[in-house]
Each structure stands twice: as C-alpha cells, then as structure tokens.
Design an enzyme around this catalytic site. Structure first.
Site, PDB file in Angstrom:
ATOM      1  N   PRO A   2      58.138  44.930  71.864  1.00  0.00           N
ATOM      2  CG  PRO A   2      60.351  44.489  71.645  1.00  0.00           C
ATOM      3  CD  PRO A   2      58.817  43.515  71.393  1.00  0.00           C
ATOM      4  CE  LYS A  51      56.781  50.042  65.843  1.00  0.00           C
ATOM      5  NZ  LYS A  51      56.004  48.608  65.838  1.00  0.00           N
ATOM      6  CG  ASN A 165      49.295  44.100  66.244  1.00  0.00           C
ATOM      7  OD1 ASN A 165      48.717  45.293  65.430  1.00  0.00           O
ATOM      8  ND2 ASN A 165      49.057  43.511  66.975  1.00  0.00           N
TER       9      ASN A 165
END
Length: 280
Positions: A2, A51, A165
């Site tokens: 995510p 997020k 990432n």
C-alpha cells in the site's frame, strides 16, 4: 504494497460502499475498542490522507486506520464470502444494509474525535493526492536535512505523504541518481522536478488496478523488484540492497549505470544479487 495511490483507491471503494448510509453492524476487534458500538450512526465520508484512512462517522467520530505493509479493507455484498484472510486477522467490520467493509491485518486502528484528527495525521507533509498538495513546501521539507540519503527522505511521510518503497526506487531511477545520494546534492533542476514527477506518478496510477511507471505494456516498473534482470534502458543488471534509518531496512533497487552516485556503504545494507520481490 500500500502506497498513496493504493490508499486513495481503498478510500474511494469504502466511500462508495458506506458514505451516506447508516451502520447496522459495528465490530472493532482490538481490545481498546471492544465495547465501542457505532451502529445507528451514518458514515459521512471516507477520506485518504497520505497512507492513512479516515472514516468519518456521524456524531463527530473518525475511525483512523493505516495499512502499513499488508493491511487491507475489503467490501462485500450480502451473502458474499469474506475472502481477505482468516477470521483471526480481521480487525474491523463496518456494515450497512447492503455492504460490509472488513479490515484485515490493520496494524493501526483508532477511534478518535473528528475534531482531533490532527493528532493522527498532523505530522504528515503535503499529500501528493490531497487538496493540501504544495510542491514548494514538499521540496523545502525534503531539503531540511541535506545530508540525508534521498531514498530515506522520500520515505519520510513528514516531508511529503504518499511515497512508499516502490515509488522511492522508481523516482530515483527517473531522476537518474542513486537512493543513497545526499538529498542536498541533487542537482537543482532535478530537485525542482522531483515533487512534480512524484505527483504525476501517483495521479497516473490512482485509478489503475496495476501500478505502472514505465508507460510500457511488457514491463510495469523500471527497477523495483527486478534484480538481477537487465535495465530497460541500458541492459545493465539491476541491483538491490537494504536501505533504512536503522529502525527498518527496506529493499531498494537501482541501475548502477543509469543512476550514478553513492552506493550502500559497507555494513549499511546487505547487497542483493537475486530477486527478493517480484513485479506484475
């Protein structure tokens, strides 16, 4: 994994399923909220913030959740089998008359006052997919610590919210520098391009089922998860190594030819020559 685009999609699904409807089922499976009952209250909206997910509920309440590495929210119709994982991984259930949202493996789940949301998300920098997006502020935050490696600075949600990432590695490739380059050494033209490029990538992917950064049909990503396959531009084998601030190491990918600059210092991260992650 995510990231900002994935969370944006989750918020859209949850908002479509729940917003404007009254909850007929409420089950928060964390000890702190085991007795909390939200039934009878309407869901006002579900909003993403970086997020983070903010499910705002009638009566001035917000259910705050974060997916971290493998959390997810699934939406089911009446009678549909829940398939997001075993029952013991369920952390939250919010049901209306025609839809049920089930949160699996949620490492962060808090019920807070809507007026106090800043306690949960106030530390975040400008949101790449949010109404508060400010590229100049994001760049200024990134440059606050000029000696910090670029990859670490991009992952710090206090600088800009939404990068994970995958986008970290892809952005460094598109900028033509290694993730270990001190952010203050990023050439001025590329530094100015960074926030714009980051926003463009997330916006392009927020409505896609599969994340794409290359614009190609045969390969979705330039470097992430591609060790030791050849670089799509120059053919040099992609390399990977762990990168982090000491609290958490993340696999990081780069092309040693297309991305000149510093590489992992000895002992800072295990150099990888075989795949750790795969891409679709």
């Amino acid at each position: 994994m995510p990231e900002g685009d994935t969370v944006w999609q989750a918020a859209k699904r949850l908002h479509t399923a729940l917003a404007g409807k009254v909850l007929v089922r409420s089950d928060l499976r964390v000890p702190r909220y085991a007795t909390a009952d939200l039934t009878g209250r309407a869901v006002l909206e579900v909003a993403p913030r970086g997020k983070h997910l903010l499910t705002r509920i009638e009566g001035g309440l917000t259910l705050h959740s974060h997916l971290r590495m493998d959390g997810s929210w699934k939406v089911y119709a009446p009678g549909q089998r829940w398939s997001g994982g075993p029952a013991h991984q369920i952390r939250a259930v919010l049901g209306t008359a025609d839809r049920t949202a089930v949160g699996y493996r949620l490492p962060v789940l808090d019920l807070i006052r809507t007026g106090e949301e800043q306690r949960a998300v106030g530390h975040l920098g400008p949101d790449l997919l949010g109404p508060d997006w400010d590229p100049d502020k994001a760049l200024a935050y990134l440059l606050r610590d000029p000696a910090r490696p670029l990859g670490e600075a991009l992952l710090d949600q206090r600088n800009l919210a939404g990068i994970g990432n995958v986008y970290k590695s892809e952005l460094c490739f598109l900028l033509g520098v290694t993730p270990w380059l001190p952010v203050g050494d990023l050439p001025a033209d590329r530094a100015a391009q960074l926030p714009v490029l980051a926003k463009r990538l997330l916006e392009a992917n927020r409505d896609r089922p599969t994340r794409v950064t290359t614009g190609r049909r045969d390969q979705n990503l330039f470097v992430y998860g591609r060790t030791p396959r050849p670089c799509l531009r120059c053919g040099t084998p992609i390399r990977s190594a762990d990168q982090g601030d000491g609290s958490r190491e993340r696999p990081t990918y780069w092309c040693p030819r297309c991305q000149p600059g510093p590489t992992p210092p000895p002992g800072a991260g295990r150099l990888r020559t075989s795949p750790r992650h795969t891409t679709n």
